[in-house]
Design a protein around this motif. Structure first.
Motif, short mmCIF file in Angstrom:
data_model
loop_
_atom_site.label_atom_id
_atom_site.label_comp_id
_atom_site.label_asym_id
_atom_site.label_seq_id
_atom_site.Cartn_x
_atom_site.Cartn_y
_atom_site.Cartn_z
N VAL A 32 0.84 -1.20 0.00
CA VAL A 32 0.00 0.00 0.00
C VAL A 32 0.87 1.25 0.00
O VAL A 32 0.54 2.26 -0.63
CB VAL A 32 -0.95 -0.01 1.22
CG1 VAL A 32 -1.64 1.34 1.38
CG2 VAL A 32 -1.98 -1.12 1.08
N LEU A 33 2.00 1.19 0.69
CA LEU A 33 2.90 2.33 0.75
C LEU A 33 3.78 2.45 -0.49
O LEU A 33 4.63 3.35 -0.55
CB LEU A 33 3.77 2.23 2.00
CG LEU A 33 3.02 2.33 3.34
CD1 LEU A 33 3.96 2.06 4.51
CD2 LEU A 33 2.38 3.71 3.48
N GLY A 34 3.62 1.54 -1.44
CA GLY A 34 4.34 1.65 -2.69
C GLY A 34 5.61 0.83 -2.79
O GLY A 34 6.39 0.98 -3.74
N ALA A 35 5.85 -0.06 -1.84
CA ALA A 35 7.07 -0.88 -1.86
C ALA A 35 6.94 -1.97 -2.92
O ALA A 35 5.89 -2.60 -3.08
CB ALA A 35 7.32 -1.49 -0.49
N GLY A 36 8.04 -2.21 -3.62
CA GLY A 36 8.08 -3.27 -4.62
C GLY A 36 8.53 -4.59 -4.00
O GLY A 36 8.82 -4.67 -2.80
N ASP A 37 8.61 -5.61 -4.83
CA ASP A 37 9.01 -6.94 -4.35
C ASP A 37 10.41 -6.93 -3.75
O ASP A 37 10.66 -7.60 -2.75
CB ASP A 37 8.95 -7.96 -5.49
CG ASP A 37 7.52 -8.33 -5.86
OD1 ASP A 37 6.61 -7.98 -5.07
OD2 ASP A 37 7.31 -8.94 -6.92
N ARG A 38 11.31 -6.19 -4.35
CA ARG A 38 12.69 -6.15 -3.86
C ARG A 38 12.76 -5.56 -2.45
O ARG A 38 13.44 -6.10 -1.57
CB ARG A 38 13.57 -5.35 -4.82
CG ARG A 38 15.04 -5.30 -4.43
CD ARG A 38 15.87 -4.62 -5.51
NE ARG A 38 17.26 -4.50 -5.12
CZ ARG A 38 17.76 -3.49 -4.42
NH1 ARG A 38 16.94 -2.51 -4.02
NH2 ARG A 38 19.04 -3.44 -4.11
N VAL A 39 12.06 -4.46 -2.25
CA VAL A 39 12.06 -3.83 -0.93
C VAL A 39 11.37 -4.72 0.11
O VAL A 39 11.86 -4.87 1.23
CB VAL A 39 11.36 -2.46 -0.99
CG1 VAL A 39 11.23 -1.85 0.40
CG2 VAL A 39 12.13 -1.52 -1.90
#
Length: 268
Positions: free
Chosen positions: A169-176
């Motif tokens: 929801v906060l915009g983090a991708g798979d890597r993060v």
């Protein structure tokens, strides 16, 4: 002086106070065990050698250098097999936990080999890999790998989905998400797998040395058995226990440093 500084100064002392009784109780426990051993041999109830006889035999083997060579041979095999198995198990466990396709492909093989004791694979390993170091290291690798891969996989799938959803929801991708959430949350499981893998590695190396070896603590016990040399058998067992305990404590210390953010339950 500020309250924070007061707390910083008082914390190490409080930690020392809580740790000292733990060490003391450990020493008392070992002393009681040795005392019971001595009573059993002194009363004639047991045919085991006395603690003094075993200690004298340990000194003899240490002075001759035989004990150190056997310890080095077994420790070398355990470290090589354990490190290779653990280094491969961690990424495989993450792969299984993160991707459903990888889980469907790899998990049946993991479960298949898990139910086969490493001891049963030793004859096959000797026939296919020869009688040198390769079969011994291979079975140790397999024992450590199976323990670590299952723990890593369990750690990944046990991560609370709420954290992952919140990160997305906060915009983090798979890597993060993988580096900031999955890996830290799985670390306690991975380290538990390392501890279990170490125990399996030591059990496996002794069995492998009993079957096909010219050195090592397991080999020394087999040779001592032929001559009914109980003190030498006890020396080898004690050496295995000490080496295993030291390695386990190292992993425990690493776990405390890497997972200090976790809440832990302590009982007095």
């Amino acid at each position: 002086m500020s309250v924070a500084k007061d707390l910083d100064i008082a914390e190490p002392r409080r930690d020392f106070v809580f740790r000292s009784p733990k060490l003391l109780w450990g020493i008392v426990s070992f002393a009681c065990g040795i005392g019971l051993w001595w009573l059993a041999t002194a009363s004639g109830v047991s045919v085991l050698p006395t603690p003094l006889t075993v200690f004298q035999r340990m000194i003899e083997l240490a002075i001759s250098g035989q004990l150190w060579m056997d310890m080095f041979a077994s420790l070398r095999r355990v470290l090589i097999g354990f490190l290779i198995g653990s280094l491969i198990a961690v990424p495989v466990g993450f792969l299984m936990g993160w991707y459903k396709i990888a889980r469907a492909v790899i998990d049946p093989w993991i479960q298949f080999f898990r139910v086969i004791p490493p001891l049963a694979i030793i004859p096959l390993a000797i026939v296919t890999l020869g009688i040198d170091e390769k079969p011994k290291i291979f079975v140790i690798f397999l024992a450590a790998f199976l323990s670590s891969v299952v723990s890593t996989y369990q750690g990944v799938i046990s991560v609370d989905r709420t954290y992952i959803n919140a990160a997305r929801v906060l915009g983090a991708g798979d890597r993060v998400i993988f580096t900031r959430i999955i890996i830290p949350a799985s670390t306690p499981f991975i380290l538990v797998g390392f501890r279990i893998g170490l125990g399996s590695a030591w059990a496996t190396v002794v069995a492998a040395e009993l079957i096909a070896a010219q050195s090592g603590l397991g080999f020394r016990m087999q040779q001592a058995q032929l001559y009914y040399d109980l003190p030498t058998i006890f020396v080898s067992l004690i050496a295995i226990g000490i080496l295993g305990l030291i390695m386990d404590r190292i992993v425990v210390r690493a776990e405390e440093r890497l997972t200090h953010w976790q809440e832990r339950i302590h009982h007095d």
